[in-house]
Design a protein around this motif. Structure first.
Motif, mmCIF file in Angstrom:
data_model
loop_
_atom_site.group_PDB
_atom_site.id
_atom_site.type_symbol
_atom_site.label_atom_id
_atom_site.label_comp_id
_atom_site.label_asym_id
_atom_site.label_seq_id
_atom_site.Cartn_x
_atom_site.Cartn_y
_atom_site.Cartn_z
ATOM 1 N N UNK A 44 -29.840 95.526 82.396
ATOM 2 C CA UNK A 44 -28.428 95.862 82.695
ATOM 3 C C UNK A 44 -28.142 97.285 83.365
ATOM 4 N N UNK A 45 -29.026 97.989 82.643
ATOM 5 C CA UNK A 45 -28.894 99.656 83.134
ATOM 6 C C UNK A 45 -30.218 99.986 83.455
ATOM 7 N N UNK A 46 -30.066 101.401 84.050
ATOM 8 C CA UNK A 46 -31.056 102.010 84.319
ATOM 9 C C UNK A 46 -31.599 102.920 83.341
ATOM 10 N N UNK A 47 -32.727 103.463 83.276
ATOM 11 C CA UNK A 47 -33.470 104.386 82.303
ATOM 12 C C UNK A 47 -32.806 105.345 81.802
ATOM 13 N N UNK A 48 -31.956 106.268 82.839
ATOM 14 C CA UNK A 48 -31.347 107.215 82.334
ATOM 15 C C UNK A 48 -29.745 107.121 82.203
ATOM 16 N N UNK A 49 -29.357 105.909 81.938
ATOM 17 C CA UNK A 49 -27.664 105.566 81.703
ATOM 18 C C UNK A 49 -27.614 105.633 80.285
ATOM 19 N N UNK A 50 -26.434 106.379 79.942
ATOM 20 C CA UNK A 50 -25.825 106.590 78.578
ATOM 21 C C UNK A 50 -25.838 105.293 78.236
ATOM 22 N N UNK A 51 -25.540 104.451 78.721
ATOM 23 C CA UNK A 51 -25.278 102.989 78.081
ATOM 24 C C UNK A 51 -26.570 102.302 77.522
ATOM 25 N N UNK A 52 -27.392 102.680 78.157
ATOM 26 C CA UNK A 52 -28.703 102.037 77.919
ATOM 27 C C UNK A 52 -29.226 102.745 76.642
ATOM 28 N N UNK A 53 -28.866 104.166 76.457
ATOM 29 C CA UNK A 53 -29.128 104.661 75.053
ATOM 30 C C UNK A 53 -28.311 104.085 74.068
ATOM 31 N N UNK A 54 -27.013 104.031 74.252
ATOM 32 C CA UNK A 54 -26.139 103.491 73.024
ATOM 33 C C UNK A 54 -26.570 102.059 72.742
ATOM 34 N N UNK A 55 -26.996 101.240 73.709
ATOM 35 C CA UNK A 55 -27.472 99.873 73.422
ATOM 36 C C UNK A 55 -28.828 100.059 72.692
ATOM 37 N N UNK A 56 -29.660 100.807 73.148
ATOM 38 C CA UNK A 56 -30.962 101.088 72.209
ATOM 39 C C UNK A 56 -30.560 101.629 70.699
ATOM 40 N N UNK A 57 -29.702 102.386 70.719
ATOM 41 C CA UNK A 57 -28.967 103.006 69.424
ATOM 42 C C UNK A 57 -28.494 101.969 68.265
ATOM 43 N N UNK A 58 -27.953 100.862 69.017
ATOM 44 C CA UNK A 58 -27.392 99.830 68.284
ATOM 45 C C UNK A 58 -28.402 98.887 67.892
ATOM 46 N N UNK A 59 -29.461 98.613 68.766
ATOM 47 C CA UNK A 59 -30.598 97.844 68.556
ATOM 48 C C UNK A 59 -31.400 98.185 67.335
ATOM 49 N N UNK A 60 -31.576 99.762 67.458
ATOM 50 C CA UNK A 60 -32.360 100.570 66.166
ATOM 51 C C UNK A 60 -31.655 100.348 64.930
ATOM 52 N N UNK A 61 -30.143 100.418 64.936
ATOM 53 C CA UNK A 61 -29.351 100.271 63.457
ATOM 54 C C UNK A 61 -29.826 98.913 63.179
ATOM 55 N N UNK A 62 -29.706 97.856 63.969
ATOM 56 C CA UNK A 62 -30.053 96.534 63.215
ATOM 57 C C UNK A 62 -31.426 96.345 62.912
ATOM 58 N N UNK A 63 -32.326 96.975 63.591
ATOM 59 C CA UNK A 63 -33.696 96.854 63.198
ATOM 60 C C UNK A 63 -34.002 97.434 62.141
ATOM 61 N N UNK A 64 -33.329 98.769 61.639
ATOM 62 C CA UNK A 64 -33.281 99.589 60.711
ATOM 63 C C UNK A 64 -32.806 98.761 59.358
ATOM 64 N N UNK A 65 -31.781 98.147 59.579
ATOM 65 C CA UNK A 65 -31.159 97.355 58.188
ATOM 66 C C UNK A 65 -32.233 96.259 57.856
ATOM 67 N N UNK A 66 -32.778 95.387 58.962
ATOM 68 C CA UNK A 66 -33.360 94.426 58.529
ATOM 69 C C UNK A 66 -35.083 95.050 58.103
#
Length: 180
Positions: A44-66
């Motif tokens: 959905x987003x380019x590598x340097x896009x802020x939305x991709x960083x926020x997306x990755x942060x959200x996935x990292x939060x879920x990953x950390x919980x599990x």
């Protein structure tokens, strides 16, 4: 049933039945699916896009919980109800931000295949994560491995013994280990 057997595979086919796998396997599957959800952001987003960083942060939060379920159970001594409540809170908060980002990324997001794919991924991540959380508090869903190492300090000789206790499905649930 013939039509069902001939249907194309769907994302939901990735998961087996709950009773089939141990807690450790459920965690492994959930973490893998969260990683795959993270990759959906790259579509959905380019590598340097802020939305991709926020997306990755959200996935990292879920990953950390599990990934830290054992800590919640063994160190914090959380009960299952509290762990589920906290997981659902974390999941809703994270995926709501993801929904907003996805709908903001496309003009006609409801018709975009990439968007519907993301929603399918989010749904399967939720199911796999719930399996991981619940199985973490069920004693018979645990696999235990022990490694015993004996070292002779004089000769340096070592002997290793690995013992593994597989999960044991109670008789009542054994039928649920068969494929649907």
């Amino acid at each position: 049933m013939a039509r069902f057997d001939e249907r194309p595979l769907r994302l939901v086919d990735v998961l087996g039945r709950f009773e089939t796998d141990s807690h450790q396997t459920h965690v492994h599957i959930a973490l893998g699916l969260i990683g795959a959800l993270k990759e959906q952001g790259r579509k959905l987003w380019d590598e340097d896009c802020g939305q991709l960083r926020r997306w990755n942060d959200g996935c990292t939060e879920l990953w950390g919980f599990v990934n830290r379920l054992g800590e919640r159970r063994d160190i914090k001594k959380q009960d299952l109800a509290t762990a589920m409540r906290e997981f659902i809170h974390e999941f809703e908060h994270t995926t709501w931000r993801m929904y907003q980002m996805v709908h903001g990324s496309c003009v006609e997001s409801s018709d975009d295949k990439r968007v519907t794919d993301v929603f399918d991924w989010i749904n399967i991540v939720f199911r796999a994560s719930v399996y991981a959380v619940v199985s973490g508090w069920i004693g018979d869903k645990q696999e235990n491995s022990r490694l015993e190492v004996n070292v002779n300090m004089l000769t340096g000789e070592t002997k290793e013994k690995l013992t593994r206790d597989d999960m044991k499905v109670p008789r009542k649930y054994r039928r649920a280990t068969r494929s649907l």
